[in-house]
Design an enzyme around this catalytic site. Structure first.
Site, PDB file in Angstrom:
ATOM      1  N   GLU A 285      -7.000  -7.661  -1.061  1.00 11.62           N
ATOM      2  CA  GLU A 285      -7.662  -7.520   0.241  1.00 11.62           C
ATOM      3  C   GLU A 285      -9.121  -7.122   0.050  1.00 11.62           C
ATOM      4  O   GLU A 285      -9.423  -5.974  -0.242  1.00 11.62           O
ATOM      5  CB  GLU A 285      -6.960  -6.473   1.113  1.00 11.62           C
ATOM      6  CG  GLU A 285      -5.565  -6.858   1.559  1.00 11.62           C
ATOM      7  CD  GLU A 285      -4.968  -5.845   2.540  1.00 11.62           C
ATOM      8  OE1 GLU A 285      -5.741  -5.012   3.088  1.00 11.62           O
ATOM      9  OE2 GLU A 285      -3.741  -5.871   2.749  1.00 11.62           O
TER      10      GLU A 285
ATOM     11  N   GLU B 200       0.820  -1.223   0.000  1.00 14.56           N
ATOM     12  CA  GLU B 200       0.000   0.000   0.000  1.00 14.56           C
ATOM     13  C   GLU B 200       0.856   1.277   0.000  1.00 14.56           C
ATOM     14  O   GLU B 200       0.457   2.290   0.563  1.00 14.56           O
ATOM     15  CB  GLU B 200      -0.975   0.000   1.179  1.00 14.56           C
ATOM     16  CG  GLU B 200      -2.004  -1.116   1.110  1.00 14.56           C
ATOM     17  CD  GLU B 200      -3.049  -1.050   2.211  1.00 14.56           C
ATOM     18  OE1 GLU B 200      -2.780  -0.424   3.248  1.00 14.56           O
ATOM     19  OE2 GLU B 200      -4.134  -1.624   2.038  1.00 14.56           O
TER      20      GLU B 200
END
Length: 770
Positions: free
Chosen positions: A196, A127
């Site tokens: 995710e 991320e």
């Protein structure tokens, strides 16, 4: 627990398992590695392999994960000249060393798919795209370095970068979030991947319990594959527990249940697990069509879509309805299909609906906690206690090191939650501050502060989740001459997310001031540059009072058990509850502290921290509409976390020991051990579907309700609606299910007879007792 959890994941239709690699767990001290026990990464991957599943290795090594300091070891932060997650030579050398170490270990065991092993994907960074703009050009240089470094390791499987829209080739950028159907990779040759899919949300101290409905989660998955998705991973499929001091944040709870399909304790979270299992079966029945078919997509307006995948031999369809209130009718190949609001229908042959995300056929399990005492175990526990020895710090001000400044708590390499700050201040009779109304004022950084002046406890203060600064100010009495000032700072997990998260001050950054007021006049005496002495950790930690082999175990007291007393150690013994059901310890009545069973840390506890009062609804959650972590929450005004997981592998069949360090003050006599298992299960199956009931290893003892027709209410409060089948529905289900651990019954007229249900969708609804 790994084999059982992985087996349950496979039974739920999962074919790959992702895992992070936690740098601070595996290299707690620079160049000293730990891959043993719970840190045995190779054993975990081989356990996945033994079930015939694939693995995804998310090395990072920054992981976020609501994990302490984002997975970075604290010694890394304290290296001279280091800057984390940017083009910094010191940091990159350490990151490459650890990443290479992990890759070499995995290669040696031949665990990459290129070697015939289960690992099909590897991840570098995590991320970074969410924060890269804060790092500017050196952030982009670091990103390119990450890609080149990963490629140089030659693992023979693709590398992914999640949330990284500018991922350099050949890195594959992937999506994280609640919905990823509209995500498009930055490279047209890259597969559309979702690393995710958030099954719920994490909890923080003071936060409410999250719920993401099975219907909405299934909608997100089905819609992703409708729009060309190729890989989807749940975050989390099993949430688990932040044992020890692994929870980050700060203020992340010990529980990391995440409303996952397998709950924190290893039980199936029904109906979510079962509803997704049915979805996975429907998708896999279309595998060849989805991977080889040509795609035709039609937008019918008002959120209604129809997508066809077609090969020369097969055709499969998705009918989607993203409208949040209105059901839709889709006309296709001369037939009409009803698609409820906020749902996706899957038709593997484009003729018969095999699955709809809004139609839950899985059972609902109501979990119950029972005080299931062991044989001959008394109802209450017999406690011993001893005070935390604070004389050296609070009275004498003795410590391990001294500096002429206030120190960031991260400088102690995170070996304890606790750091003592000690100094003294001389006040003479002629000091201008002497005759005034005095107070001590401390600028803290969101974690917990306890203050003492001249051996007397002055007060405590802390902020909450997402708050990094507060001001503590309390009136104090000083004396002429030397005055001892002692501050105890307690961390609750270090920051794990955000640009430059590692630079956020922790502990007591200051200033620390004595403030004197007289009328409108204020005089401030700043102690920040005084000589400060520091002591790391608690006396009881140093003596290892939580361990069974502690040499100081003989000094516990059995008489005059104190309650609501700060800085107190408690110890008791217990026998493991009978059976195999998961075990929790109820710590209601305690304040805040840390708990150990047989020397194993079961984490920080803080039952005195209540969840916010606002934001919960008494109405059932409406799955329709976009989800976020503020929707469908519960537990308002109750302890954020009351029950704490005690894995059976931490216990023995003989005597077990529970040790508590109570920081705030509480009553240990209220503590009890309990087991968790399904108490009531409610089956739900639409007509011509098969209802499956299971008590997860224990027999079904009774049937309270059964109806084929329409039914109203929730599990535990079911009533017959306007129509029903045969009056002996309960007897039919009893004969099929009672005395068995699981049973299956077809929801059909052939089994339950005809009904007067014209125009009403018929379902078989059953409530069973485990």
């Amino acid at each position: 627990m790994w084999p059982d959890l992985i087996k349950k994941a496979k039974e739920g239709g999962i074919d790959a398992i992702e895992t992070y690699v936690f740098w601070n767990a595996h290299e707690p001290v620079r160049r000293q590695y730990d891959f043993s026990g719970n840190n045995d990464l190779i054993r975990f991957i081989k356990t996945i392999q033994s079930e015939g599943l694939y693995a995804v290795l998310r090395i990072g090594p920054y992981v976020c994960a609501e994990w302490n300091f984002g997975g970075f070891p604290m010694w890394l932060k304290n290296l001279p000249g280091v800057e984390l997650r940017t083009a910094n030579t010191v940091f990159m050398n350490e990151m490459q060393n650890f990443t290479s170490l992990v890759v070499d270990m995995v290669k040696e065991e031949k665990l990459f798919a290129s070697q015939g092993g289960p690992i099909i994907l590897a991840q570098i960074e995590n991320e970074y795209g969410n924060v890269i703009s804060s790092y500017g050009a050196i952030g982009k240089a670091y990103l390119d370095w990450c890609a080149n470094m990963a490629e140089s390791l030659d693992v023979g499987v693709p590398w992914i970068m999640c949330q990284q829209n500018d991922a350099p080739e050949p890195m594959i950028n992937t999506c994280n979030g609640w919905y990823c159907d509209s995500f498009t990779p930055n490279n047209p040759n890259s597969p559309k991947m979702w690393t995710e899919n958030w099954t719920g949300w994490f909890k923080n101290w003071g936060g409410k319990d999250p719920l993401r409905t099975a219907e909405d989660l299934a909608f997100a998955v089905a819609r992703f594959f409708q729009f060309g998705g190729t890989f989807q991973n749940y975050y989390m499929y099993h949430g688990g527990t932040n044992f020890g001091r692994t929870a980050g944040g700060p203020y992340i709870t010990t529980s990391y249940d995440y409303d996952a399909p397998i709950n924190e304790f290893g039980n199936l979270n029904q109906p979510k697990w079962g509803h997704l299992k049915e979805l996975h079966h429907a998708l896999k029945s279309m595998e060849k069509t989805l991977t080889h078919g040509n795609i035709t997509h039609v937008d019918m307006g008002n959120g209604v879509t129809a997508t066809t995948y077609a090969t020369d031999e097969t055709t499969g369809c998705f009918f989607g309805n993203a409208n949040t209130t209105t059901d839709a009718t889709v006309a296709f190949l001369g037939r009409e299909f009803n698609v409820p609001a906020w749902s996706v229908s899957i038709l593997p042959d484009c003729r018969l609906e095999a699955y709809n995300t809004a139609k839950v056929n899985a059972q609902t399990s109501v979990m119950v906690k029972k005080k299931n005492a062991a044989e001959s175990e008394p109802e209450s526990l017999n406690w011993k206690w001893r005070p935390e020895n604070t004389d050296e710090t609070v009275v004498l001000g003795k410590g391990h090191l001294s500096l002429n400044q206030l120190m960031d708590q991260k400088m102690i390499n995170d070996v304890s939650d606790y750091l003592w700050y000690m100094t003294s201040v001389n006040i003479e009779d002629d000091d201008p501050i002497w005759s005034r109304d005095l107070s001590i004022r401390v600028n803290g950084t969101g974690h917990i502060l306890h203050a003492f002046v001249n051996s007397k406890y002055v007060g405590s203060q802390w902020a909450g989740y997402g708050v990094f600064n507060y001001t503590f100010e309390k009136k104090v009495k000083l004396k002429p001459g030397k005055n001892q000032i002692t501050l105890l700072s307690a961390t609750v997990g270090f920051q794990n997310y955000g640009p430059y998260f590692d630079t956020i001050a922790s502990g007591v950054p200051g200033p620390v001031e004595i403030v004197g007021k007289k009328g409108d006049e204020t005089i401030v005496k700043d102690l920040s540059r005084h000589k400060w002495t520091y002591k790391v950790g608690l006396h009881g930690e140093e003596k290892k009072l939580y361990r069974l082999d502690s040499r100081h175990a003989s000094k516990w007291q059995a008489d005059n058990l104190p309650v609501h007393r700060k800085f107190t150690w408690y110890k008791t013994t217990f026998k493991a509850p009978l059976g195999t059901d998961p075990v929790v310890v109820d710590l209601m009545g305690l304040g805040k502290g840390h708990a150990w069973v047989n020397g194993h840390s079961i984490g920080r506890y803080w039952p005195s921290y209540l969840a916010e009062n606002d934001g919960c609804s008494l109405e059932p959650c409406d799955y329709r509409g976009t989800y976020d972590n503020n929707k469908c929450v519960s537990n308002c005004g109750q302890p954020t976390q009351r029950w704490y997981h005690v894995p059976r592998s931490f216990m023995t069949d003989a005597e077990n020991t529970l040790v508590l360090f109570e920081e705030f003050g509480g009553n240990p006599s209220l503590v009890s051990f309990q087991t968790i298992a399904p108490g009531t299960v409610c089956g739900n199956a639409y007509e011509n579907k098969t209802m499956e009931l299971s008590c997860e290893g224990r027999p079904i003892s009774a049937i309270r309700f059964a109806n084929f027709g329409d039914s109203n209410g929730t599990c535990g409060a079911l009533v017959t609606g306007s129509c029903q089948g045969r009056n002996d529905a309960i007897s039919i289900v009893q004969n099929a299910c009672v005395g068995k651990e699981s049973c299956s019954i077809e929801a059909s007229e052939e089994v339950f007879g005809s009904t007067n249900c014209d125009g009403v969708a018929r379902k078989l609804v059953v409530e069973a007792v485990c």
